[in-house]
Design a protein around this motif. Structure first.
Motif, PDB file in Angstrom:
ATOM      1  N   TYR A 253       0.844  -1.191   0.000  1.00  0.00           N
ATOM      2  CA  TYR A 253       0.000   0.000   0.000  1.00  0.00           C
ATOM      3  C   TYR A 253       0.881   1.244   0.000  1.00  0.00           C
ATOM      4  N   TYR A 277       2.174 -11.364   3.438  1.00  0.00           N
ATOM      5  CA  TYR A 277       2.392 -10.119   4.167  1.00  0.00           C
ATOM      6  C   TYR A 277       3.153 -10.277   5.480  1.00  0.00           C
ATOM      7  N   ARG A 284       6.227  -5.467   4.200  1.00  0.00           N
ATOM      8  CA  ARG A 284       5.400  -4.255   4.162  1.00  0.00           C
ATOM      9  C   ARG A 284       5.703  -3.368   2.960  1.00  0.00           C
ATOM     10  N   ALA A 288       0.527  -5.998   0.148  1.00  0.00           N
ATOM     11  CA  ALA A 288      -0.503  -5.435   1.011  1.00  0.00           C
ATOM     12  C   ALA A 288      -1.056  -6.498   1.948  1.00  0.00           C
ATOM     13  N   GLU A 291      -6.246  -5.893   4.978  1.00  0.00           N
ATOM     14  CA  GLU A 291      -6.841  -4.600   5.315  1.00  0.00           C
ATOM     15  C   GLU A 291      -6.359  -3.512   4.356  1.00  0.00           C
ATOM     16  N   GLU A 292      -5.083  -3.550   4.000  1.00  0.00           N
ATOM     17  CA  GLU A 292      -4.551  -2.578   3.048  1.00  0.00           C
ATOM     18  C   GLU A 292      -5.123  -2.797   1.649  1.00  0.00           C
ATOM     19  N   GLN A 295      -8.237  -1.011   1.558  1.00  0.00           N
ATOM     20  CA  GLN A 295      -7.978   0.421   1.437  1.00  0.00           C
ATOM     21  C   GLN A 295      -7.625   0.804   0.003  1.00  0.00           C
TER      22      GLN A 295
END
Length: 352
Positions: A253, A277, A284, A288, A291-292, A295
């Motif tokens: 992200y 992940y 990172r 992603a 949750e990312e 987003q």
């Protein structure tokens, strides 16, 4: 294979897939966009997470992956459709635009009469020859079972996305149009593909009635120990018949997704990586979290989200089937309806 050579080879492949810290950035290339460097390499867009992992992060990661290679996960029965169910699902959607998840980042897609294939890792291992992580579920379709392909889209050069065995085995190299990020075209020309288009970020090409735009991704490229970031990486925005489909490729992200949303929103369907992940210190900057991924969907104003890059091959340390429930929960928490955040079964077909 004896354990010590196997450990060495696994460590090498993990290095290639997960990526140690790339060399320090050179200066920006004069007259070129931010992601072009003066030494010929590429870098991530502004606002991307930095790569900060070092040896103390990678050493336990390599050892953990070595131990996991002896105990592959067992998929739940509902994770993979039978060959008969795969074909039945495809037949039921034959008259409309649709996708079929073949596993990992490989999708067979029908869009306005054109047949597209994304990142087709269909062979047994994500690596060189007989080395590399072995998938714990087969691809939903083999190369021999694929329909004639019009457009082949490759997001970057990692082994679990650019699978040489699949690329070499595919028929129709004289008619398929291959769309790749910058400097990845020779890989296909050398293997007999006659029609290859290379795109920089935000460059577009129209093929078989589908407009394809390469969009930024937060990742890196490496095929060997000596070619870090020498080829570009990308996602793709596909437009045809008044619809937009986003394919993320591999990405972490970053701030770039708000810009993508400003250029393309709304998006009808987003295919976004939700797995690989953990450990966070290493991943990172490359992948992603679930949750990312949600987003990202929010940033590009995607109406429906499909999770990919999970449940196929063990690349990292999170539980093999953790991503899907986290993805659904994150979607619900962000206001998406349950039927719009979809971790598909391998082989499942979805109309759009």
């Amino acid at each position: 294979m004896p354990p010590k050579p196997r450990l060495a080879l696994l460590a090498l492949l993990a290095l290639l897939l997960a990526g140690c810290t790339p060399p320090p950035d050179a200066a920006q290339a004069p007259g070129k966009p931010y992601h072009h460097l003066a030494d010929g390499r590429f870098r991530n867009p502004p606002g991307s997470p930095p790569r900060e992992a070092g040896f103390t992060d990678f050493a336990p990661f390599f050892f953990g992956q070595f131990l996991r290679s002896f105990n592959p996960p067992t998929p739940p029965p509902e994770h993979v459709l039978s060959p008969e169910a795969v074909q039945a699902g495809r037949s039921a959607h034959a008259g409309q635009d649709h996708i079929t998840w073949l596993g990992h980042a490989a999708f067979l897609m029908r869009m306005q009469g054109a047949t597209l294939l994304t990142d087709p890792y269909l062979s047994e291992r994500a690596g060189f020859l007989v080395f590399g992580p072995k998938r714990f579920v087969p691809a939903a379709l083999s190369v021999a079972q694929l329909p004639p392909i019009d457009l082949l889209l490759i997001s970057h050069n990692h082994y679990d996305h650019l699978d040489a065995a699949t690329v070499e085995a595919m028929p129709g190299k004289d008619r398929i149009t291959v769309v790749v990020p910058l400097r990845l075209g020779d890989f296909f020309r050398e293997r007999g593909y006659a029609n290859v288009v290379e795109l920089d970020w935000y460059d577009s090409t129209e093929q078989r009635g589908v407009k394809i735009t390469a969009v930024p991704a937060v990742h890196f490229s490496r095929r060997t120990l000596f070619d870090t970031n020498r080829t570009l990486w990308a996602g793709f925005m596909l437009e045809a018949g008044g619809k937009r489909v986003y394919f993320s490729g591999d990405t972490a992200y970053g701030a770039t997704f708000k810009e993508i949303g400003q250029r393309f929103a709304p998006v009808d369907l987003a295919l976004i990586g939700i797995g690989a992940y953990e450990p966070k210190a290493i991943m990172r900057a490359s992948h992603a979290t679930p949750e990312e991924a949600v987003q990202i969907g929010r940033d590009i104003r995607a109406r429906r989200l499909v999770g990919m890059h999970w449940g196929t091959v063990t690349l990292t340390q999170e539980p093999a089937f953790e991503a899907a429930p986290r993805f659904r929960a994150a979607g619900a928490a962000s206001g998406y309806a349950a039927d719009t955040v979809l971790p598909l079964k391998i082989g499942e077909t979805l109309g759009f």
